[in-house]
Design an enzyme around this catalytic site. Structure first.
Site, mmCIF file in Angstrom:
data_model
loop_
_atom_site.group_PDB
_atom_site.id
_atom_site.type_symbol
_atom_site.label_atom_id
_atom_site.label_comp_id
_atom_site.label_asym_id
_atom_site.label_seq_id
_atom_site.Cartn_x
_atom_site.Cartn_y
_atom_site.Cartn_z
ATOM 1 N N LYS A 1 -2.807 7.836 1.104
ATOM 2 C CA LYS A 1 -3.002 6.423 1.426
ATOM 3 C C LYS A 1 -4.332 6.184 2.129
ATOM 4 O O LYS A 1 -4.540 5.104 2.693
ATOM 5 C CB LYS A 1 -1.840 5.932 2.293
ATOM 6 C CG LYS A 1 -0.474 6.061 1.603
ATOM 7 C CD LYS A 1 0.667 5.849 2.575
ATOM 8 C CE LYS A 1 1.996 6.191 1.922
ATOM 9 N NZ LYS A 1 3.099 6.270 2.924
ATOM 10 N N ASN B 1 7.791 4.126 1.123
ATOM 11 C CA ASN B 1 9.229 3.855 1.148
ATOM 12 C C ASN B 1 9.807 3.509 -0.234
ATOM 13 O O ASN B 1 10.965 3.814 -0.512
ATOM 14 C CB ASN B 1 9.516 2.724 2.139
ATOM 15 C CG ASN B 1 10.892 2.857 2.761
ATOM 16 O OD1 ASN B 1 11.606 3.843 2.531
ATOM 17 N ND2 ASN B 1 11.282 1.866 3.535
ATOM 18 N N ARG C 1 -5.143 17.876 6.738
ATOM 19 C CA ARG C 1 -3.783 17.662 7.260
ATOM 20 C C ARG C 1 -2.895 16.916 6.259
ATOM 21 O O ARG C 1 -1.703 16.743 6.492
ATOM 22 C CB ARG C 1 -3.813 16.964 8.625
ATOM 23 C CG ARG C 1 -4.196 15.510 8.567
ATOM 24 C CD ARG C 1 -3.793 14.773 9.848
ATOM 25 N NE ARG C 1 -3.818 13.350 9.612
ATOM 26 C CZ ARG C 1 -4.708 12.517 10.152
ATOM 27 N NH1 ARG C 1 -5.617 12.952 10.991
ATOM 28 N NH2 ARG C 1 -4.660 11.237 9.869
ATOM 29 N N PRO D 1 0.758 -1.239 0.000
ATOM 30 C CA PRO D 1 0.000 0.000 0.000
ATOM 31 C C PRO D 1 0.793 1.296 0.000
ATOM 32 O O PRO D 1 1.040 1.877 1.042
ATOM 33 C CB PRO D 1 -0.846 -0.104 1.279
ATOM 34 C CG PRO D 1 -0.062 -0.981 2.197
ATOM 35 C CD PRO D 1 0.937 -1.715 1.381
ATOM 36 N N GLU D 2 1.148 1.812 -1.169
ATOM 37 C CA GLU D 2 1.495 3.225 -1.273
ATOM 38 C C GLU D 2 0.304 3.868 -1.972
ATOM 39 O O GLU D 2 -0.699 3.191 -2.234
ATOM 40 C CB GLU D 2 2.833 3.414 -2.007
ATOM 41 C CG GLU D 2 3.969 2.758 -1.222
ATOM 42 C CD GLU D 2 5.380 3.227 -1.579
ATOM 43 O OE1 GLU D 2 5.525 4.299 -2.180
ATOM 44 O OE2 GLU D 2 6.324 2.500 -1.246
#
Length: 269
Positions: free
Chosen positions: A52, A162, A121, A2-3
């Site tokens: 995400k 990442n 945010r 999951p990106e």
DNA sequence: GATCTATGTAGAT
DNA sequence: TCTACCTAGATCG
């Protein structure tokens, strides 16, 4: 898995399969039962992603918010759903399809105000048309933090994980520890444009591929083989192996609790 | 079959 | 900075 591209791909799938029709929503595991009951049988108005985060909007003050975290996953199929196996947090069943959610960090029913709070945010998302990359650059330039840390901050850019971080820095020859304030507008513009291309490709094919024509590893004489995450990459999880471009050993270091990978030669700044 | 590791975040300390 | 979350694919034996 999951990106950001994964969540946008799921949003697209859920929109196509479930939106504009009533959906059965349950929690076989039990941890989402009370909230599921509030939207069970209602029409899913819209499925969309921001970074995400995945949002299933059923109506005013009724949006299911899902964050997969590291290990969360959706499985899906056609026709009648099978008996639940394992810890199924949420099961959705539509006219022709079903999907099961397991292991998410978050699965909660939110009001419109709570949804808005999450979205304000988050930084600009390269996969959204409403994204303003200048907002990200302002945050990056204001900071002395390493650019590698800033790229992973979801309030700076939403959706990078990442893999995209490591690969983006490699593709732009950026040393990971370069302070944010040293990233100039020209560099950021090139990185953002590249991110949009890479992540759109990720949505399309369902995996992260970052090795493209302009970086063909001539020294190696062949394309890198598929890596463990299922795509083709330059440095992610290749610590100790030779760089596909220059042959230097790829380095790794833990930064803010996450493994960072880079080529000290190609990314010497 | 057991063990390890991870594309992430929240909440505790 | 640490741990929980508790899945799934790769690797170990």
């Amino acid at each position: 898995m999951p990106e950001g591209h994964t969540l946008h791909r799921l949003a697209r799938l859920h929109q196509r399969r479930f939106a504009r029709r009533p959906v059965s929503v349950t929690s076989p595991q039990g941890r989402f039962t009370a909230s599921a009951a509030l939207v069970d049988g209602q029409v899913l108005q819209r499925a969309e992603a921001h970074g995400k985060h995945l949002f299933h909007r059923y109506g005013r003050d009724a949006t299911v918010h899902v964050h997969l975290g590291l290990i969360g996953t959706f499985s899906e199929g056609d026709g009648e759903p099978p008996a639940p196996v394992g810890q199924v947090r949420m099961r959705m069943v539509g006219e022709d399809h079903w999907t099961d959610l397991r292991g998410p960090t978050l699965c909660q029913l939110l009001t419109d105000v709570e949804v808005a709070a999450i979205r304000t945010r988050l930084g600009p998302d390269p996969l959204r048309r409403d994204a303003d990359p200048a907002k990200a650059l302002t945050r990056i330039n204001r900071s002395g933090q390493p650019v590698a840390a800033l790229l992973m901050d979801q309030s700076v850019v939403a959706g990078i994980g990442n893999v995209y971080r490591a690969e983006l820095l490699f593709r732009h020859h950026v040393p990971p520890l370069l302070p944010g304030r040293a990233v100039d507008a020209e560099l950021w513009s090139a990185m953002w444009t590249d991110l949009v291309t890479l992540m759109r490709h990720g949505v399309r094919v369902g995996r992260i591929d970052t090795v493209r024509g302009e970086h063909l590893p001539r020294a190696m004489g062949r394309m890198p083989r598929q890596d463990r995450h299922g795509g083709e990459v330059y440095v992610y999880r290749r610590a100790g192996l030779p760089c596909h471009v220059c042959g230097t050993e790829v380095l790794t270091q833990v930064l803010a609790g996450r493994n960072l990978f880079w080529c000290p030669t190609c990314q010497s700044g």
